[in-house]
Design a protein around this motif. Structure first.
Motif, short mmCIF file in Angstrom:
data_model
loop_
_atom_site.label_atom_id
_atom_site.label_comp_id
_atom_site.label_asym_id
_atom_site.label_seq_id
_atom_site.Cartn_x
_atom_site.Cartn_y
_atom_site.Cartn_z
N HIS A 153 0.72 4.10 -2.77
CA HIS A 153 -0.02 5.28 -2.29
C HIS A 153 0.85 6.23 -1.46
O HIS A 153 0.38 6.89 -0.54
CB HIS A 153 -1.21 4.84 -1.43
N ALA A 154 2.12 6.32 -1.78
CA ALA A 154 3.04 7.15 -0.99
C ALA A 154 2.59 8.61 -0.94
O ALA A 154 2.65 9.24 0.13
CB ALA A 154 4.45 7.04 -1.56
N THR A 155 2.14 9.15 -2.05
CA THR A 155 1.70 10.55 -2.06
C THR A 155 0.51 10.75 -1.13
O THR A 155 0.47 11.73 -0.38
CB THR A 155 1.33 10.97 -3.50
N ARG A 156 -0.42 9.84 -1.16
CA ARG A 156 -1.61 9.94 -0.29
C ARG A 156 -1.21 9.89 1.18
O ARG A 156 -1.70 10.65 2.00
CB ARG A 156 -2.59 8.84 -0.62
N ILE A 157 -0.30 8.99 1.53
CA ILE A 157 0.17 8.88 2.91
C ILE A 157 0.86 10.17 3.33
O ILE A 157 0.62 10.69 4.42
CB ILE A 157 1.08 7.65 3.09
N ALA A 158 1.69 10.72 2.44
CA ALA A 158 2.38 11.99 2.75
C ALA A 158 1.37 13.10 3.00
O ALA A 158 1.53 13.90 3.93
CB ALA A 158 3.32 12.36 1.61
N TYR A 169 0.84 -1.20 0.00
CA TYR A 169 0.00 0.00 0.00
C TYR A 169 0.88 1.25 0.00
O TYR A 169 0.62 2.19 -0.74
CB TYR A 169 -0.94 0.00 1.21
N LEU A 170 1.91 1.24 0.82
CA LEU A 170 2.84 2.37 0.86
C LEU A 170 3.45 2.61 -0.52
O LEU A 170 3.52 3.75 -0.99
CB LEU A 170 3.94 2.14 1.89
N ALA A 171 3.88 1.55 -1.16
CA ALA A 171 4.51 1.67 -2.47
C ALA A 171 3.57 2.29 -3.50
O ALA A 171 4.00 3.09 -4.33
CB ALA A 171 5.00 0.31 -2.95
#
Length: 92
Positions: free
Chosen positions: A16-21, A12-14
């Motif tokens: 959706h990194a922008t969303r997490i940021a 998920y991080l890989a």
């Protein structure tokens, strides 16, 4: 225990990194990242990281001071002020 809503998989991080940021900017609660169902990292915003690092540094200084005090290496407040004043004079 981290909130279930803040636990994400590595995949998920890989993707959706922008969303997490973006979410970290809005909410200081860190994300817990898992791999194969086990926690492998924590992601937090920069402000929170810096605050934590400052707190850790202050605690280390206090621990070193306490260690010195326990070893009899302490000085009085008046001696400390005198040392600070002398150091300031040397810098001028």
């Amino acid at each position: 225990m981290p909130s279930i809503s803040r636990i994400r998989s590595l995949s998920y991080l890989a993707s959706h990194a922008t969303r997490i940021a973006e979410e970290l900017v809005m909410n200081v609660t860190p994300f817990f990242i898992t791999r194969d169902g086990k926690a492998c990292m924590v992601i937090e915003n920069v402000k929170q990281f810096r605050e934590k690092e400052s707190l850790i540094a202050a605690l280390k200084i206090m621990a070193l001071g306490e260690k010195d005090r326990m070893q009899g290496k302490d000085i009085s407040a008046a001696e400390s002020r005198a040392q600070l004043a002398a150091a300031r004079q040397r810098r001028k």
